[in-house]
Design a protein around this motif. Structure first.
Motif, PDB file in Angstrom:
ATOM      1  N   GLY A 295       0.895  -1.148  -0.026  1.00 39.89           N
ATOM      2  CA  GLY A 295       0.093  -0.074   0.004  1.00 39.89           C
ATOM      3  C   GLY A 295       0.997   1.284  -0.079  1.00 39.89           C
ATOM      4  N   VAL A 296       0.220   2.258  -0.367  1.00 40.02           N
ATOM      5  CA  VAL A 296       1.234   3.642  -0.344  1.00 40.02           C
ATOM      6  C   VAL A 296       1.376   4.052   0.823  1.00 40.02           C
ATOM      7  N   ALA A 297       0.776   4.139   1.690  1.00 39.44           N
ATOM      8  CA  ALA A 297       0.957   4.489   3.135  1.00 39.44           C
ATOM      9  C   ALA A 297       2.512   3.818   3.648  1.00 39.44           C
ATOM     10  N   SER A 298       2.481   2.604   3.611  1.00 40.55           N
ATOM     11  CA  SER A 298       3.645   1.619   3.942  1.00 40.55           C
ATOM     12  C   SER A 298       4.842   1.888   3.368  1.00 40.55           C
ATOM     13  N   ILE A 299       4.546   1.914   1.752  1.00 45.34           N
ATOM     14  CA  ILE A 299       5.741   2.251   0.982  1.00 45.34           C
ATOM     15  C   ILE A 299       6.353   3.863   1.392  1.00 45.34           C
ATOM     16  N   SER A 300       5.470   4.762   1.312  1.00 49.26           N
ATOM     17  CA  SER A 300       5.949   5.970   1.794  1.00 49.26           C
ATOM     18  C   SER A 300       6.465   6.081   3.187  1.00 49.26           C
ATOM     19  N   PHE A 301       6.340   5.431   4.277  1.00 48.19           N
ATOM     20  CA  PHE A 301       6.696   5.289   5.418  1.00 48.19           C
ATOM     21  C   PHE A 301       8.413   4.727   5.322  1.00 48.19           C
ATOM     22  N   LEU A 302       8.239   3.502   4.530  1.00 47.72           N
ATOM     23  CA  LEU A 302       9.607   3.070   4.313  1.00 47.72           C
ATOM     24  C   LEU A 302      10.680   4.089   3.515  1.00 47.72           C
TER      25      LEU A 302
ATOM     26  N   ALA B 222      -3.725  -7.474   2.984  1.00 48.96           N
ATOM     27  CA  ALA B 222      -3.373  -6.545   1.906  1.00 48.96           C
ATOM     28  C   ALA B 222      -4.448  -5.311   1.910  1.00 48.96           C
ATOM     29  N   PRO B 223      -4.053  -4.157   1.738  1.00 40.58           N
ATOM     30  CA  PRO B 223      -2.818  -3.659   2.198  1.00 40.58           C
ATOM     31  C   PRO B 223      -2.409  -3.831   3.580  1.00 40.58           C
ATOM     32  N   VAL B 224      -1.120  -3.839   3.834  1.00 34.92           N
ATOM     33  CA  VAL B 224      -0.409  -3.862   5.299  1.00 34.92           C
ATOM     34  C   VAL B 224      -0.803  -2.703   5.872  1.00 34.92           C
ATOM     35  N   PRO B 225      -1.473  -2.474   7.137  1.00 31.30           N
ATOM     36  CA  PRO B 225      -1.725  -1.228   7.665  1.00 31.30           C
ATOM     37  C   PRO B 225      -0.544  -0.585   8.194  1.00 31.30           C
ATOM     38  N   LEU B 226      -0.313   0.605   8.279  1.00 30.79           N
ATOM     39  CA  LEU B 226       0.592   1.099   8.612  1.00 30.79           C
ATOM     40  C   LEU B 226       1.150   0.987   9.944  1.00 30.79           C
ATOM     41  N   GLU B 227       0.149   0.945  10.892  1.00 28.73           N
ATOM     42  CA  GLU B 227       0.489   0.407  12.234  1.00 28.73           C
ATOM     43  C   GLU B 227       1.168  -0.769  12.372  1.00 28.73           C
ATOM     44  N   ASP B 228       0.638  -1.735  11.548  1.00 27.49           N
ATOM     45  CA  ASP B 228       1.359  -3.285  11.527  1.00 27.49           C
ATOM     46  C   ASP B 228       2.881  -3.163  10.839  1.00 27.49           C
ATOM     47  N   LEU B 229       3.071  -2.294   9.894  1.00 32.95           N
ATOM     48  CA  LEU B 229       4.100  -1.939   9.150  1.00 32.95           C
ATOM     49  C   LEU B 229       5.124  -1.513  10.289  1.00 32.95           C
ATOM     50  N   LYS B 230       4.938  -0.579  11.172  1.00 32.31           N
ATOM     51  CA  LYS B 230       5.615  -0.035  12.083  1.00 32.31           C
ATOM     52  C   LYS B 230       6.072  -0.986  12.953  1.00 32.31           C
ATOM     53  N   ILE B 231       5.236  -2.020  13.404  1.00 27.18           N
ATOM     54  CA  ILE B 231       5.600  -3.342  14.291  1.00 27.18           C
ATOM     55  C   ILE B 231       6.653  -3.888  13.610  1.00 27.18           C
ATOM     56  N   ILE B 232       6.439  -4.207  12.276  1.00 29.23           N
ATOM     57  CA  ILE B 232       7.229  -5.061  11.521  1.00 29.23           C
ATOM     58  C   ILE B 232       8.971  -4.365  11.577  1.00 29.23           C
TER      59      ILE B 232
ATOM     60  N   ARG C  42      15.559  -2.696   4.950  1.00 26.51           N
ATOM     61  CA  ARG C  42      14.438  -2.490   4.286  1.00 26.51           C
ATOM     62  C   ARG C  42      13.931  -3.718   3.512  1.00 26.51           C
ATOM     63  N   GLU C  43      14.963  -4.216   2.886  1.00 24.61           N
ATOM     64  CA  GLU C  43      14.634  -5.746   2.277  1.00 24.61           C
ATOM     65  C   GLU C  43      13.811  -6.701   3.330  1.00 24.61           C
ATOM     66  N   ILE C  44      14.463  -6.458   4.288  1.00 27.45           N
ATOM     67  CA  ILE C  44      13.931  -7.560   5.691  1.00 27.45           C
ATOM     68  C   ILE C  44      12.693  -7.255   5.658  1.00 27.45           C
ATOM     69  N   VAL C  45      12.385  -6.042   5.906  1.00 23.88           N
ATOM     70  CA  VAL C  45      10.960  -5.392   6.175  1.00 23.88           C
ATOM     71  C   VAL C  45       9.843  -5.639   5.215  1.00 23.88           C
ATOM     72  N   VAL C  46      10.351  -5.563   3.872  1.00 23.09           N
ATOM     73  CA  VAL C  46       9.499  -5.725   2.892  1.00 23.09           C
ATOM     74  C   VAL C  46       9.332  -7.379   2.830  1.00 23.09           C
ATOM     75  N   ASP C  47      10.097  -8.253   3.175  1.00 24.78           N
ATOM     76  CA  ASP C  47       9.658  -9.592   3.005  1.00 24.78           C
ATOM     77  C   ASP C  47       9.029 -10.062   4.149  1.00 24.78           C
ATOM     78  N   ARG C  48       9.095  -9.533   5.337  1.00 25.87           N
ATOM     79  CA  ARG C  48       8.179  -9.895   6.626  1.00 25.87           C
ATOM     80  C   ARG C  48       6.858  -9.286   6.078  1.00 25.87           C
ATOM     81  N   ALA C  49       6.783  -7.932   5.765  1.00 24.61           N
ATOM     82  CA  ALA C  49       5.639  -7.563   5.515  1.00 24.61           C
ATOM     83  C   ALA C  49       4.612  -8.335   4.465  1.00 24.61           C
ATOM     84  N   MET C  50       5.516  -8.540   3.365  1.00 28.70           N
ATOM     85  CA  MET C  50       4.847  -9.581   2.326  1.00 28.70           C
ATOM     86  C   MET C  50       4.492 -11.067   2.832  1.00 28.70           C
TER      87      MET C  50
END
Length: 150
Positions: free
Chosen positions: A76-83, A110-120, A97-105
Motif C-alpha cells: 500500500g501507498v502509506a507503507s511504501i511512503s513510510f519505508l 493487504a494492504p498492510v496497515p501502517l501500524e502493523d508495518l511499524k511493528i514489523i 528495508r529488504e527484511i521489512v519488505v519480506d516480512r510485510a509480504m
C-alpha cells in the motif's frame, strides 16, 4: 499476531533472550494469547530470523528499491511512503528495508496497515539486536493524532 510481537519486544531485550518455542508458547498462553496467534507469531519470527541472516550478509547499502506491482498492492501507498521516509532519514538501510519488505509480504492482509508495518520495522531492529534512536521509536509508537506540536 502483532500483539504477540509487541509483547515479545517489550519483555525480551533480544531474540536470543527468548526461551525456546515450546517454553515461550506456554508463557504466552499463560499471559492470555490464543494458541493460533502464538503459532502465527512464532512462525513469522522464524521467517524473520532466516531472512535477516541472508539479507544482512548479501545486501549493499547503495541499492535502489523499485517495488513490483504485487508489492505495491500488498504494501500500500502509506507503507511504501513510510519505508521511503525511514530510508531518506538514514534510519533504515537497504538491507534492513529488504527484511521489512519480506516480512510485510509474509503478512496475510493487504494492504498492510501502517501500524502493523511499524511493528514489523520495530521487530526487524529487535531481531538484529539494534535499538532505533528515540525519534524513530516515537515515530513507531506514537500515533500522529496523539503528537503534541510545540
Amino acid at each position: 499476531m502483532f500483539d504477540v510481537l509487541v509483547y515479545l519486544y517489550e519483555n525480551y531485550w533480544r531474540p536470543d533472550a527468548c526461551p525456546d518455542h515450546e517454553q515461550l508458547s506456554k508463557k504466552l498462553s499463560a499471559v492470555g494469547f490464543e494458541s493460533e496467534e502464538i503459532a502465527d507469531a512464532l512462525t513469522w519470527l522464524d521467517g524473520l530470523a532466516s531472512v535477516a541472516e541472508s539479507y544482512v550478509a548479501n545486501q549493499h547499502d547503495l541499492s535502489v528499491r523499485v517495488y513490483l506491482p504485487n508489492e505495491q498492492d500488498h504494501l500500500g501507498v502509506a507503507s511504501i511512503s513510510f519505508l521511503s521516509f525511514l530510508e531518506s532519514a538514514g534510519v533504515l538501510p537497504p538491507s534492513m528495508r529488504e527484511i521489512v519488505v519480506d516480512r510485510a509480504m509474509a503478512f496475510d492482509g493487504a494492504p498492510v496497515p501502517l501500524e502493523d508495518l511499524k511493528i514489523i520495522v520495530l521487530m526487524v531492529f529487535w531481531s538484529l539486536g539494534e535499538e532505533p534512536d528515540a525519534l524513530i521509536l516515537d515515530e513507531l509508537f506514537v500515533d500522529a493524532e496523539d503528537r503534541l506540536i510545540h
